[in-house]
Design an enzyme around this catalytic site. Structure first.
Site, PDB file in Angstrom:
ATOM      1  CG  HIS A 213      -4.126  -1.297  -1.329  1.00  0.00           C
ATOM      2  ND1 HIS A 213      -5.328  -1.947  -1.541  1.00  0.00           N
ATOM      3  CD2 HIS A 213      -4.371  -0.384  -0.354  1.00  0.00           C
ATOM      4  CE1 HIS A 213      -6.246  -1.444  -0.725  1.00  0.00           C
ATOM      5  NE2 HIS A 213      -5.694  -0.482   0.002  1.00  0.00           N
TER       6      HIS A 213
ATOM      7  N   GLY B  84      -0.485   2.383   9.644  1.00  0.00           N
ATOM      8  CA  GLY B  84       0.213   2.147  10.904  1.00  0.00           C
ATOM      9  C   GLY B  84      -0.665   1.967  12.126  1.00  0.00           C
TER      10      GLY B  84
ATOM     11  CG  MET C  80     -11.120   4.532   2.119  1.00  0.00           C
ATOM     12  SD  MET C  80      -9.525   4.447   2.963  1.00  0.00           S
ATOM     13  CE  MET C  80      -8.443   4.233   1.558  1.00  0.00           C
TER      14      MET C  80
ATOM     15  CG  MET D 133      -7.840   8.148   2.099  1.00  0.00           C
ATOM     16  SD  MET D 133      -7.017   8.213   3.708  1.00  0.00           S
ATOM     17  CE  MET D 133      -6.255   6.591   3.736  1.00  0.00           C
TER      18      MET D 133
ATOM     19  CG  MET E  59     -11.630  -1.175   5.625  1.00  0.00           C
ATOM     20  SD  MET E  59     -10.039  -0.938   4.822  1.00  0.00           S
ATOM     21  CE  MET E  59      -9.091  -0.077   6.084  1.00  0.00           C
TER      22      MET E  59
ATOM     23  N   GLY F  23      -8.455   5.420   6.966  1.00  0.00           N
ATOM     24  CA  GLY F  23      -8.021   6.813   7.055  1.00  0.00           C
ATOM     25  C   GLY F  23      -6.523   6.969   7.253  1.00  0.00           C
TER      26      GLY F  23
ATOM     27  CG  ASP G 164      -4.997   3.107   0.930  1.00  0.00           C
ATOM     28  OD1 ASP G 164      -5.992   2.372   0.864  1.00  0.00           O
ATOM     29  OD2 ASP G 164      -3.916   2.767   1.437  1.00  0.00           O
TER      30      ASP G 164
ATOM     31  CB  SER H 164      -0.890   0.011   1.253  1.00  0.00           C
ATOM     32  OG  SER H 164      -1.455   1.302   1.404  1.00  0.00           O
TER      33      SER H 164
ATOM     34  CG  ASP I  67      -6.318  -1.902   3.610  1.00  0.00           C
ATOM     35  OD1 ASP I  67      -5.196  -1.691   4.106  1.00  0.00           O
ATOM     36  OD2 ASP I  67      -6.925  -1.069   2.891  1.00  0.00           O
TER      37      ASP I  67
ATOM     38  CG  HIS J 207      -9.312   1.018  -0.159  1.00  0.00           C
ATOM     39  ND1 HIS J 207      -8.655   0.852   1.047  1.00  0.00           N
ATOM     40  CD2 HIS J 207     -10.632   1.178   0.156  1.00  0.00           C
ATOM     41  CE1 HIS J 207      -9.520   0.912   2.033  1.00  0.00           C
ATOM     42  NE2 HIS J 207     -10.723   1.125   1.533  1.00  0.00           N
TER      43      HIS J 207
HETATM   44  C1  DX5 Z   1      -6.017   2.689   5.639  1.00  0.00           C
HETATM   45  C2  DX5 Z   1      -5.650   2.164   4.285  1.00  0.00           C
HETATM   46  C3  DX5 Z   1      -4.611   1.100   4.234  1.00  0.00           C
HETATM   47  C4  DX5 Z   1      -3.300   1.452   4.859  1.00  0.00           C
HETATM   48  C5  DX5 Z   1      -2.914   0.257   5.679  1.00  0.00           C
HETATM   49  O1  DX5 Z   1      -7.190   3.430   5.548  1.00  0.00           O
HETATM   50  O2  DX5 Z   1      -6.791   1.643   3.620  1.00  0.00           O
HETATM   51  O3  DX5 Z   1      -4.426   0.592   2.921  1.00  0.00           O
HETATM   52  O4  DX5 Z   1      -2.255   1.717   3.960  1.00  0.00           O
HETATM   53  O5  DX5 Z   1      -1.830   0.606   6.419  1.00  0.00           O
HETATM   54  P1  DX5 Z   1      -1.014  -0.369   7.350  1.00  0.00           P
HETATM   55  O6  DX5 Z   1      -0.631  -1.573   6.533  1.00  0.00           O
HETATM   56  O7  DX5 Z   1       0.111   0.487   7.729  1.00  0.00           O
HETATM   57  O8  DX5 Z   1      -1.911  -0.736   8.504  1.00  0.00           O
HETATM   58 ZN    ZN Z   2      -6.483   0.551   1.662  1.00  0.00          ZN
END
Ligand code: DX5
Ligand code: ZN
Length: 231
Positions: free
Chosen positions: A32, A144, A67, A36, A136, A141, A34, A7, A174, A65
């Site tokens: 991947h 880490g 969001m 947002m 999820m 959002g 993200d 990601s 994810d 993905h």
């Molecule tokens: C969070 C994202 C994830 C994010 C996961 O909203 O959808 O794709 O990158 O991060 P880690 O792998 O750091 O938990």
């Molecule tokens: Zn994601």
């Protein structure tokens, strides 16, 4: 088959092409992305122009993905930019069936995403339409965050439904996928593993992707062995 989806949320955006290529050398097979909007989730990231640039940096499928709100308005733009897989949130879509149809109509693989608080069984009617279901395992959002344990039950329920309904959708996870969680996630039945922080967080994407994938594959071998023992 278990796959690793780096990601880019945790990557160094000033060196995105090199970071993605390093994660690919480490065994990542889908990237991947993200997206947002600052409305559906409390953060803002990127949109179709970055996807268009990424498209030139890698031949791997781009898994977007979303969001965001008003997904239908943006689906043609993601198709145009070169996205391959697009997933939309159950919680963000007023007409989920229509949005999934629209993604497929634009030649992309449709996926549906569930927030931690949303039940898997709400998806039963639309499961035949999707290429993947994204569970999820943190609230969307931010990267880490800590893995939410009951996500394992949701993965197991999806695997059970897939078998009962005779479907082939893939189960993607994810959030909080890392060394200490990956084996349990794979054993629960996940086959697409998204990892941001565990791949990019320490600045060694190639090595860290390779090590995480090795742990995931080991768990997959054990999962298969357990299935055959039960037969
Ligand atoms: C969070 C994202 C994830 C994010 C996961 O909203 O959808 O794709 O990158 O991060 P880690 O792998 O750091 O938990
Ligand atoms: Zn994601």
């Amino acid at each position: 088959m278990v796959e690793l989806l780096p990601s880019i949320l945790s990557a160094d955006f000033a060196h995105l092409a090199e970071q993605v290529q390093a994660a690919e050398r480490g065994g990542g097979t889908v990237i991947h992305v993200d997206v947002m909007d600052g409305h559906f989730v409390p953060n803002i990231t990127l949109g179709p122009p970055v996807v268009k640039s990424l498209r030139k940096a890698t031949a791997l499928p781009l898994d977007c993905h979303l969001m965001i709100e008003n997904v239908d308005q943006f689906i043609p733009d993601f198709a145009e930019a070169g996205a391959n897989w697009v997933s939309v949130h159950y919680e963000a879509c007023r007409h989920l069936h229509r949005s999934l149809q629209l993604i497929a109509h634009h030649g992309m693989k449709p996926g549906v995403v569930l927030n931690p608080a949303t039940r898997v069984d709400l998806l039963i009617d639309i499961l035949p339409m999707v290429h993947h279901v994204l569970v999820m395992s943190v609230n969307p959002g931010f990267g880490g965050q800590q893995f939410i344990e009951f996500s394992l039950d949701k993965i197991r329920r999806l695997a059970q439904l897939r078998q009962e309904l005779g479907l082939a959708f893939r189960i993607e996870v994810d959030g909080g996928v890392a060394h200490d969680t990956v084996a349990r996630i794979v054993q629960a039945g996940a086959d697409l593993l998204v990892a941001g922080n565990a791949v990019f967080g320490a600045g060694r994407p190639e090595q860290d992707a390779r090590a995480l994938l090795a742990a995931a594959r080991q768990a997959a071998v054990e999962r298969e062995a357990a299935i055959h023992r039960d037969e």
